[in-house]
Design a protein around this motif. Structure first.
Motif, PDB file in Angstrom:
ATOM      1  N   TYR A  95      11.688 -48.320   4.784  1.00  0.00           N
ATOM      2  CA  TYR A  95      11.590 -47.307   3.735  1.00  0.00           C
ATOM      3  C   TYR A  95      12.617 -46.211   4.011  1.00  0.00           C
ATOM      4  N   ALA A  96      13.300 -45.747   2.959  1.00  0.00           N
ATOM      5  CA  ALA A  96      14.259 -44.650   3.077  1.00  0.00           C
ATOM      6  C   ALA A  96      13.909 -43.571   2.063  1.00  0.00           C
ATOM      7  N   GLN A  97      14.182 -42.346   2.434  1.00  0.00           N
ATOM      8  CA  GLN A  97      13.919 -41.220   1.552  1.00  0.00           C
ATOM      9  C   GLN A  97      15.202 -40.396   1.463  1.00  0.00           C
ATOM     10  N   SER A  98      15.543 -39.929   0.254  1.00  0.00           N
ATOM     11  CA  SER A  98      16.743 -39.112   0.088  1.00  0.00           C
ATOM     12  C   SER A  98      16.465 -37.965  -0.868  1.00  0.00           C
ATOM     13  N   ARG A 151      20.799 -35.733   1.681  1.00  0.00           N
ATOM     14  CA  ARG A 151      20.153 -35.938   2.985  1.00  0.00           C
ATOM     15  C   ARG A 151      19.315 -37.196   2.891  1.00  0.00           C
ATOM     16  N   ARG A 152      19.444 -38.067   3.901  1.00  0.00           N
ATOM     17  CA  ARG A 152      18.701 -39.315   3.916  1.00  0.00           C
ATOM     18  C   ARG A 152      17.961 -39.474   5.242  1.00  0.00           C
ATOM     19  N   THR A 153      16.797 -40.070   5.132  1.00  0.00           N
ATOM     20  CA  THR A 153      16.022 -40.408   6.316  1.00  0.00           C
ATOM     21  C   THR A 153      15.622 -41.873   6.198  1.00  0.00           C
ATOM     22  N   GLN A 154      15.916 -42.617   7.231  1.00  0.00           N
ATOM     23  CA  GLN A 154      15.562 -44.038   7.265  1.00  0.00           C
ATOM     24  C   GLN A 154      14.379 -44.213   8.206  1.00  0.00           C
ATOM     25  N   PHE A 155      13.333 -44.844   7.721  1.00  0.00           N
ATOM     26  CA  PHE A 155      12.151 -45.082   8.521  1.00  0.00           C
ATOM     27  C   PHE A 155      12.171 -46.511   9.068  1.00  0.00           C
ATOM     28  N   ASP A 198      21.195 -32.185  -1.105  1.00  0.00           N
ATOM     29  CA  ASP A 198      21.327 -31.211  -0.022  1.00  0.00           C
ATOM     30  C   ASP A 198      21.775 -29.865  -0.583  1.00  0.00           C
TER      31      ASP A 198
END
Length: 110
Positions: free
Chosen positions: A30-33, A22-26, A36
């Motif tokens: 900045y990205a967070q992974s 799972r990835r979140t792009q800000f 899952d």
């Protein structure tokens, strides 16, 4: 008790793994992974078997009996795991020799 698939595939077989992340792009770049789930690595193998007609028939019977049911199989360089086969194809190579191509997908048990 779970059945084990014991026939040996040919060297032209291939396999790989899908990694569930799972990835979140800000907005600031900045990205967070994070992985899952508990079983975030799933193997898929495209296997090829070349045997006499009788042995290919045994493999077909095993796969048909395990439609929708997991069985154990040991992938190369991996520990014994649970897999399912949802499809396979056969080819007559002549002289009583047949080729069976099957896709094994890893499944997890509770």
């Amino acid at each position: 008790m779970t059945d084990t698939f014991n026939w040996r595939a040919t060297a032209e077989s291939t396999g790989g793994a899908a990694l569930r992340v799972r990835r979140t792009q800000f907005g600031d770049g900045y990205a967070q992974s994070v992985r899952d789930g508990l079983n975030a690595v799933g193997q898929t193998w495209n296997l090829v078997f070349v045997f006499a007609a009788a042995t290919i028939g045994e493999i077909e019977a095993f796969l048909d009996a395990h439609a929708g049911v997991s069985f154990q199989w040991k992938a190369p360089r991996r520990p014994l795991a649970f897999f399912q086969c949802d499809e396979y194809q056969t080819d007559d190579l002549g002289g009583g020799v047949w080729r069976l191509r099957a896709t094994f997908t890893q499944r997890y048990q509770p």
